[in-house]
Write a protein that holds these residues in place. Structure first.
Motif, short mmCIF file in Angstrom:
data_model
loop_
_atom_site.label_atom_id
_atom_site.label_comp_id
_atom_site.label_asym_id
_atom_site.label_seq_id
_atom_site.Cartn_x
_atom_site.Cartn_y
_atom_site.Cartn_z
N MET A 1 0.85 -1.20 0.00
CA MET A 1 0.00 0.00 0.00
C MET A 1 0.89 1.25 0.00
O MET A 1 1.86 1.33 0.76
N ASN A 2 0.57 2.22 -0.83
CA ASN A 2 1.33 3.46 -0.88
C ASN A 2 1.17 4.23 0.43
O ASN A 2 0.07 4.60 0.81
N LEU A 4 2.09 7.27 1.36
CA LEU A 4 1.63 8.65 1.26
C LEU A 4 0.12 8.69 1.06
O LEU A 4 -0.58 9.50 1.69
N LEU A 5 -0.41 7.83 0.20
CA LEU A 5 -1.85 7.77 -0.03
C LEU A 5 -2.58 7.40 1.26
O LEU A 5 -3.62 7.99 1.60
N LEU A 6 -2.05 6.42 1.97
CA LEU A 6 -2.65 6.00 3.24
C LEU A 6 -2.65 7.15 4.23
O LEU A 6 -3.63 7.33 4.98
N ILE A 8 -2.62 10.51 3.62
CA ILE A 8 -3.42 11.69 3.29
C ILE A 8 -4.89 11.37 3.05
O ILE A 8 -5.73 12.28 3.07
N ALA A 9 -5.22 10.12 2.83
CA ALA A 9 -6.60 9.75 2.50
C ALA A 9 -7.61 10.12 3.59
O ALA A 9 -8.68 10.67 3.26
N THR A 12 -8.38 13.81 3.54
CA THR A 12 -9.03 14.15 2.27
C THR A 12 -10.51 13.79 2.29
O THR A 12 -11.37 14.58 1.86
N THR A 118 -2.87 16.21 8.54
CA THR A 118 -2.25 15.55 7.39
C THR A 118 -0.74 15.42 7.57
O THR A 118 -0.17 14.34 7.38
N VAL A 122 1.29 11.94 8.08
CA VAL A 122 2.38 11.53 7.19
C VAL A 122 3.61 11.13 8.00
O VAL A 122 4.24 10.09 7.74
N TYR A 126 4.95 7.22 8.00
CA TYR A 126 6.28 6.90 7.48
C TYR A 126 7.21 6.37 8.56
O TYR A 126 8.14 5.61 8.27
#
Length: 224
Positions: A1-2, A4-6, A8-9, A12, A118, A122, A126
């Motif tokens: 799973m990406n 960054l996408l996880l 910021i989702a 969002t 956000t 992140v 990470y």
């Protein structure tokens, strides 16, 4: 799973939810984005500076001290973080001509808060990975949103009231109260089973947030 996408989702999704809840007079995308960016940058900077001062004034030396964890949760973390968001909503968004109905208090408070959340998310994702990102998507990020909605509800009322100062600080108070309660129960996890208090406070915050959204929707001056 990406990652960054996880990361910021969740924010969002919350931003889109609030945007579409603003049914009668939507805010300009550019101004919303500016508030979000201030949440990412300025609120984080203010938090870092004030948090450093608070940490020196209130030294936390005993991790198993309930009182020290109380101070950490409500002052070093909650008050500092919510104040950093409050400053932006109060002196940037609330003064703008686009802030023209009470619901806008919720919209802009959420934008600033989701900017903060956000960046925080992140960093956590990470550092700690996918499992942390999944857990925070259903806990910490929605919690930041509820704190913002409660703050924004009162700041929206304040813009159009003679009791502006009282209502603005009432918003800051309730955001800090719920933020502090959420963190406090997590910080004293050395007491078996006490962490459930964080989820109870989050549930209450979500319930009150939904009522706040509905109330400002119903009282919108743009409602036909």
């Amino acid at each position: 799973m990406n990652l960054l996408l996880l990361a910021i989702a969740p924010a969002t999704i919350i931003i889109l939810y609030i945007y579409f809840k603003d049914k009668f007079e939507k805010e300009p995308i550019a101004f919303l984005f500016k508030n979000f960016l201030l949440g990412v940058t300025l609120s984080v900077l203010i938090t870092t500076i004030l948090g450093g001062f608070a940490g020196k004034i209130i030294p936390l030396t005993i991790k198993t001290s309930v009182f020290q964890q109380f101070l950490k949760a409500f002052i070093v973390v909650a008050l500092v973080e919510e104040f950093s968001k409050y400053i932006i909503v109060r002196y940037y968004a609330q003064r703008n001509k686009e802030f023209n109905e009470p619901f806008d208090g919720i919209v802009y408070a959420v934008m600033v808060s989701m900017g903060f959340a956000t960046l925080e998310n992140v960093l956590y994702v990470y550092q700690y990975g996918v499992s942390t990102g999944i857990v925070r998507a259903f806990t910490a990020v929605p919690a930041h949103a509820t704190f913002a909605i409660l703050m924004g509800y009162f700041m929206g009322k304040a813009k159009f009231s003679k009791n502006r100062v009282v209502l603005n600080f009432t918003g800051l108070f309730f955001a800090t109260l719920f933020h502090g309660a959420y963190d406090f129960f997590l910080f004293i996890n050395f007491i078996p089973g006490i962490s459930i208090g964080a989820f109870i406070s989050l549930f209450i915050g979500v319930f009150l947030s939904k009522k706040a959204i509905k109330k400002h929707q119903q009282s919108s001056v743009f409602r036909v």
